[in-house]
Write a protein that holds these residues in place. Structure first.
Motif, PDB file in Angstrom:
ATOM      1  N   SER A  23       0.829  -1.208   0.000  1.00  5.90           N
ATOM      2  CA  SER A  23       0.000   0.000   0.000  1.00  5.90           C
ATOM      3  C   SER A  23       0.861   1.255   0.000  1.00  5.90           C
ATOM      4  O   SER A  23       0.571   2.223  -0.716  1.00  5.90           O
ATOM      5  N   ALA A  46       2.141   1.852  -3.375  1.00  2.00           N
ATOM      6  CA  ALA A  46       1.108   2.402  -4.245  1.00  2.00           C
ATOM      7  C   ALA A  46       0.864   3.873  -3.942  1.00  2.00           C
ATOM      8  O   ALA A  46       0.656   4.699  -4.856  1.00  2.00           O
ATOM      9  N   ILE A  47       0.912   4.231  -2.653  1.00  2.00           N
ATOM     10  CA  ILE A  47       0.729   5.639  -2.265  1.00  2.00           C
ATOM     11  C   ILE A  47       1.857   6.486  -2.818  1.00  2.00           C
ATOM     12  O   ILE A  47       1.644   7.587  -3.340  1.00  2.00           O
ATOM     13  N   GLY A  54       3.600   5.831  -5.437  1.00  2.00           N
ATOM     14  CA  GLY A  54       3.452   5.919  -6.890  1.00  2.00           C
ATOM     15  C   GLY A  54       2.383   6.912  -7.300  1.00  2.00           C
ATOM     16  O   GLY A  54       2.531   7.631  -8.297  1.00  2.00           O
ATOM     17  N   SER A  55       1.286   6.971  -6.530  1.00  2.00           N
ATOM     18  CA  SER A  55       0.199   7.887  -6.876  1.00  2.00           C
ATOM     19  C   SER A  55       0.449   9.295  -6.369  1.00  2.00           C
ATOM     20  O   SER A  55      -0.219  10.239  -6.772  1.00  2.00           O
ATOM     21  N   LYS A  56       1.416   9.441  -5.443  1.00  2.00           N
ATOM     22  CA  LYS A  56       1.757  10.739  -4.849  1.00  2.00           C
ATOM     23  C   LYS A  56       0.528  11.398  -4.231  1.00  2.00           C
ATOM     24  O   LYS A  56       0.321  12.602  -4.356  1.00  2.00           O
ATOM     25  N   SER A  57      -0.286  10.571  -3.557  1.00  2.00           N
ATOM     26  CA  SER A  57      -1.491  11.095  -2.913  1.00  2.00           C
ATOM     27  C   SER A  57      -1.654  10.421  -1.564  1.00  2.00           C
ATOM     28  O   SER A  57      -1.490   9.210  -1.437  1.00  2.00           O
ATOM     29  N   VAL A  91      -7.641   6.944  -0.984  1.00  2.00           N
ATOM     30  CA  VAL A  91      -6.596   6.175  -1.659  1.00  2.00           C
ATOM     31  C   VAL A  91      -5.904   5.229  -0.676  1.00  2.00           C
ATOM     32  O   VAL A  91      -5.585   4.091  -1.006  1.00  2.00           O
TER      33      VAL A  91
END
Length: 239
Positions: free
Chosen positions: A159, A162-163, A165-168, A173
């Motif tokens: 997770s 993924a965070i 990678g999404s920069k959010s 999210v």
């Protein structure tokens, strides 16, 4: 748009969707823990029925044994059956008794030792049968939470990747990934807690049944010892 996105996120955070969204390692951990939980309940049901049946058999045998029926008659009625528990100990002792006298036993000490050894072997086998598969409960109870925690750690690491990678850091999210990781720990506890409770309960039950068998073996050994003295002493005096 925010309400639509929130509704979608809420729909996605269900147990099934969390499982489907989890990574391969976390899925394998969850499936393994679910299988362990099923195996735990299978053992619980089997032991509950087996120990209840054993207690009834013990009570029935003791009632017949102490009713005054002759040992020979009781042995003949049981010798051809597939006996367990107290009946198996009785048959093993009586079989050794009869074999020894048929071969002209002369030493009361040697005969008593052979009978006690026959009962000890049968007692060990019956005790092992009572404790069979309890080790699986202990293993699941002790290892289940840690296996679930391993799945949680892997899920949280995935997770965080993924965070990044999404920069959010939006909760919508972050939440699904964290939730699916924590689900592994929850399943681990669901598998472990019943296993620990069942292990403690059935270990105590097995100990009580084993104590009844040991007590019977000691009492029956004393009975046979008196009968050995009655049979062999006149023979020794005549010689």
């Amino acid at each position: 748009m925010e309400q639509v996105g929130l509704a979608a996120a809420t729909t996605d955070v269900s147990l099934w969707s969390l499982f489907m969204q989890a990574g391969l390692v976390v899925k394998l951990v969850m499936l393994g823990l679910i299988a362990a939980s099923v195996w735990t309940w299978a053992i619980v049901i089997d032991k509950y029925l087996a120990y209840g049946r054993a207690r009834r058999q013990f009570d029935k045998f003791e009632q017949v044994f102490w009713s005054g029926q002759s040992l020979e008659e009781l042995y003949r009625s049981l010798s051809e059956r597939n006996n367990t528990g107290l009946a198996a100990i009785f048959v093993a002792a009586m079989r050794e008794w009869k074999k020894s006298f048929e071969r002209g036993a002369r030493s009361p000490i040697g005969l008593q030792m052979r009978i006690d050894r026959a009962m000890d072997v049968t007692l060990a086998r019956e005790t092992e049968y009572l404790g069979a598969r309890l080790g699986s409960l202990a293993t699941i109870g002790s290892a289940g939470p840690f296996i679930g925690l391993f799945g949680t750690v892997v899920g949280i690491m995935t997770s965080f990747q993924a965070i990044a990678g999404s920069k959010s850091t939006n909760l919508a999210v972050v939440a699904p990934g964290i939730a699916e990781a924590l689900l592994a720990t929850a399943i681990g506890l669901v598998a472990a807690i019943p296993a620990v409770i069942a292990y403690n309960k059935f270990s105590a039950d097995a100990g009580k049944l084993s104590a009844r068998m040991e007590g019977f073996a000691d009492e029956f050994s004393a009975i046979l010892s008196r009968q050995i003295d009655e049979k062999l002493q006149p023979r020794a005096a005549a010689q």
